[in-house]
Design an enzyme around this catalytic site. Structure first.
Site, PDB file in Angstrom:
ATOM      1  N   LYS A  16       1.864  -6.058   2.588  1.00 59.34           N
ATOM      2  CA  LYS A  16       2.600  -4.860   2.147  1.00 59.34           C
ATOM      3  C   LYS A  16       4.092  -5.022   2.416  1.00 59.34           C
ATOM      4  O   LYS A  16       4.888  -4.115   2.184  1.00 59.34           O
ATOM      5  CB  LYS A  16       2.068  -3.623   2.860  1.00 59.34           C
ATOM      6  CG  LYS A  16       0.601  -3.327   2.498  1.00 59.34           C
ATOM      7  CD  LYS A  16       0.162  -1.989   2.980  1.00 59.34           C
ATOM      8  CE  LYS A  16      -1.336  -1.867   3.058  1.00 59.34           C
ATOM      9  NZ  LYS A  16      -1.986  -1.431   1.829  1.00 59.34           N
ATOM     10  N   ASP A  25       0.006   2.794  13.437  1.00 60.34           N
ATOM     11  CA  ASP A  25      -0.370   2.030  12.248  1.00 60.34           C
ATOM     12  C   ASP A  25       0.876   1.970  11.358  1.00 60.34           C
ATOM     13  O   ASP A  25       1.227   2.946  10.697  1.00 60.34           O
ATOM     14  CB  ASP A  25      -1.535   2.744  11.560  1.00 60.34           C
ATOM     15  CG  ASP A  25      -1.872   2.146  10.206  1.00 60.34           C
ATOM     16  OD1 ASP A  25      -1.205   1.173   9.794  1.00 60.34           O
ATOM     17  OD2 ASP A  25      -2.791   2.660   9.551  1.00 60.34           O
ATOM     18  N   GLN A  77       2.336   1.188   6.351  1.00 65.49           N
ATOM     19  CA  GLN A  77       3.178   1.733   5.275  1.00 65.49           C
ATOM     20  C   GLN A  77       4.620   1.973   5.713  1.00 65.49           C
ATOM     21  O   GLN A  77       5.442   2.395   4.901  1.00 65.49           O
ATOM     22  CB  GLN A  77       2.588   3.062   4.759  1.00 65.49           C
ATOM     23  CG  GLN A  77       1.228   2.930   4.107  1.00 65.49           C
ATOM     24  CD  GLN A  77       1.249   2.154   2.791  1.00 65.49           C
ATOM     25  OE1 GLN A  77       2.291   2.005   2.154  1.00 65.49           O
ATOM     26  NE2 GLN A  77       0.101   1.659   2.381  1.00 65.49           N
ATOM     27  N   HIS A 121      -5.829   6.448   7.351  1.00 61.98           N
ATOM     28  CA  HIS A 121      -6.557   5.481   6.506  1.00 61.98           C
ATOM     29  C   HIS A 121      -7.877   5.146   7.213  1.00 61.98           C
ATOM     30  O   HIS A 121      -7.952   5.196   8.444  1.00 61.98           O
ATOM     31  CB  HIS A 121      -5.668   4.236   6.411  1.00 61.98           C
ATOM     32  CG  HIS A 121      -6.122   3.189   5.447  1.00 61.98           C
ATOM     33  ND1 HIS A 121      -7.103   2.276   5.754  1.00 61.98           N
ATOM     34  CD2 HIS A 121      -5.703   2.885   4.188  1.00 61.98           C
ATOM     35  CE1 HIS A 121      -7.268   1.456   4.726  1.00 61.98           C
ATOM     36  NE2 HIS A 121      -6.436   1.797   3.757  1.00 61.98           N
ATOM     37  N   CYS A 170      -8.749   5.009   0.403  1.00 64.80           N
ATOM     38  CA  CYS A 170      -9.304   4.762   1.752  1.00 64.80           C
ATOM     39  C   CYS A 170      -8.959   5.892   2.708  1.00 64.80           C
ATOM     40  O   CYS A 170      -8.705   5.654   3.899  1.00 64.80           O
ATOM     41  CB  CYS A 170      -8.839   3.424   2.324  1.00 64.80           C
ATOM     42  SG  CYS A 170      -9.448   2.031   1.401  1.00 64.80           S
TER      43      CYS A 170
HETATM   44  N1  PMP Z   1      -3.266   1.690   7.263  1.00 66.56           N
HETATM   45  C1  PMP Z   1      -2.616   2.168   6.185  1.00 66.56           C
HETATM   46  C2  PMP Z   1      -1.764   3.395   6.339  1.00 66.56           C
HETATM   47  C3  PMP Z   1      -2.741   1.523   4.960  1.00 66.56           C
HETATM   48  O1  PMP Z   1      -2.106   2.006   3.894  1.00 66.56           O
HETATM   49  C4  PMP Z   1      -3.556   0.372   4.864  1.00 66.56           C
HETATM   50  C5  PMP Z   1      -3.734  -0.357   3.537  1.00 66.56           C
HETATM   51  N2  PMP Z   1      -3.845   0.460   2.434  1.00 66.56           N
HETATM   52  C6  PMP Z   1      -4.188  -0.092   6.017  1.00 66.56           C
HETATM   53  C7  PMP Z   1      -4.017   0.579   7.195  1.00 66.56           C
HETATM   54  C8  PMP Z   1      -5.059  -1.308   6.000  1.00 66.56           C
HETATM   55  O2  PMP Z   1      -4.333  -2.434   5.660  1.00 66.56           O
HETATM   56  P1  PMP Z   1      -5.077  -3.818   5.330  1.00 66.56           P
HETATM   57  O3  PMP Z   1      -6.104  -3.494   4.303  1.00 66.56           O
HETATM   58  O4  PMP Z   1      -3.985  -4.689   4.824  1.00 66.56           O
HETATM   59  O5  PMP Z   1      -5.666  -4.306   6.603  1.00 66.56           O
END
Ligand code: PMP
Length: 410
Positions: free
Chosen positions: A230, A204, A207, A126, A368
């Site tokens: 999430k 990270d 997910q 991401h 993203c």
């Molecule tokens: N890493 C992953 C794998 C994600 O899916 C996301 C959110 N889509 C993020 C980081 C970033 O999360 P946040 O926008 O809640 O900070």
């Protein structure tokens, strides 16, 4: 309402009031859980209760109300720590996974990295796990190495091993579960291999926490980040886990109230431990809401959740397999409940617009993950992502709506 150990998604569904609303006049079918999850009533109640009874700023109040807020905030940290099987001193509250990775890259990596050192990422990351590292690489002269993906959306382990074995490699930062491909990375093995090579690991977990029971003692990663929203908790709260011995090495990157020991115009000394990384008034209600979400999940067997989401995914595949030109991205055997796909000749945004008209919430775009889109050769994909409250009926409604859309758009 707490749940029995037996997993019953239809009972669970009743705990989420928003799922009773309509979308474009049709019953809402929410399949955008990788973007954010909905909130159970107990989490919503925890916020109302906090603001109705306990709201005060934390840290310096001597009155009873301030003590109440402080105790609840402390207790939330304890709940989160014991859920992850780590100590509360190893938990740092942030706004979310993005801020978490910025914290680790600035507070841990930046002071450590020298010109020519290597930061290892992967093609499935991401932007939140790419851009902060690029910024730190630019400031330090470190290089970024990117682990390529294989056809099924798994990491190229031989390339990863090659990178890890380089004496220049300092940090590996990868997702536990991909938000586009659903790939569940074999992080336990990877962390072992990284440590054998003296490489620190940032995971990270944005997910992974909604789908898997994560035990950080078992994983032994150095850093782990995730976002509350999430995980059925409010937006604006997130967590960084950092191993105790690494917290003492880290330098604060945000200054302000609550992170100091002494301040004068001659200079400032910082508070000890995790407090040095929580500058300013924290999101107390968010932390309490996150603890409420975790307490809610404590009554649910995650193996059953995983099995349920896998069934939904398999059924989706089976019901859509005869659509001409449909490509599913990410086909590893161990995959979270994420179905990213494209259909030849149909723009994902057009498809999502028709699904929306039928009450179905999905997401389209680059998610993203622009480098991943370049890798798979598309600008955007459509994505349905499942959670514990989704049902087979949701799957049928989704796949039937996709088939109708294909007739209209194809
Ligand atoms: N890493 C992953 C794998 C994600 O899916 C996301 C959110 N889509 C993020 C980081 C970033 O999360 P946040 O926008 O809640 O900070």
């Amino acid at each position: 309402m707490s749940l029995s150990k037996a997993f019953d998604h239809s009972k669970i569904r009743q705990d989420f009031p928003i799922l009773a609303r309509k979308n474009r006049g049709k019953p809402l079918i929410y399949l955008d859980n990788a973007a954010t999850t909905q909130k159970p009533q107990c989490v919503i109640d925890s916020l109302t209760h906090y603001y109705s009874n306990n709201n005060s700023n934390v840290h310096r109040g001597v009155y009873e109300l301030a003590e109440d807020a402080e105790n609840l905030y402390r207790s939330a940290r304890n709940t989160i720590a014991s859920w992850l099987n780590v100590s509360p001193e190893e938990i740092i509250f942030t706004r979310g996974a993005t801020e978490g990775i910025n914290l680790v890259s600035n507070s841990f990596a930046k002071p450590l990295l020298k010109k020519g050192d290597q930061i290892i990422l992967s093609e499935m990351e991401h932007h939140a796990n790419i851009v902060p590292w690029q910024m730190v690489a630019k400031d330090t002269g470190a290089d970024i190495k990117v682990v390529p993906l294989l056809e099924d959306g798994s990491l190229d382990r031989s390339k990863l091993s090659e990178f890890l074995s380089s004496s220049k490699s300092a940090i590996l930062s990868i997702c536990h579960v991909s938000n586009v491909l659903g790939t569940v990375n074999p992080v336990r093995e990877i962390i072992k291999e990284a440590h054998q090579n003296g490489v620190k690991v940032v995971l990270d977990g944005a997910q992974s926490v909604p789908h898997l029971k994560v035990d950080l003692q078992e994983l032994e990663c150095d850093f782990f980040v995730f976002s509350g929203h999430k995980l059925f908790a409010p937006m604006g709260i997130g967590v960084v886990f950092a191993k105790n011995e690494l917290i003492t090495e880290m330098q604060p990157y945000q200054g302000g109230g609550d992170m100091i020991d002494q301040v004068s115009f001659q200079g400032t000394t910082f508070a000890n431990g995790n407090q040095r990384f929580e500058a300013g008034t924290p999101n107390v209600a968010g932390a309490i809401g996150l603890a409420a979400a975790i307490n809610y999940l404590a009554g649910i067997d995650f193996h059953q959740v995983d099995a349920h989401e896998k069934k939904l995914l398999t059924q989706t595949r089976n019901e859509l397999h005869d659509i001409e030109g449909l490509v599913e991205y990410g086909t590893t055997s161990d995959k979270a409940g994420v179905f990213s796909f494209s259909i030849a000749g149909i723009h994902p945004h057009d498809l999502a617009t028709l699904l929306d008209a039928e009450g179905i919430a999905t997401r389209t775009g680059h998610h993203c993950c622009q480098p991943l889109m370049q890798k798979i050769g598309v600008d955007a994909t459509a994505r349905a992502s499942f959670s514990l409250y989704n049902s087979m009926d949701d799957v049928h409604a989704f796949t039937n709506a996709v088939k109708r859309a294909v007739k209209i758009l194809g």
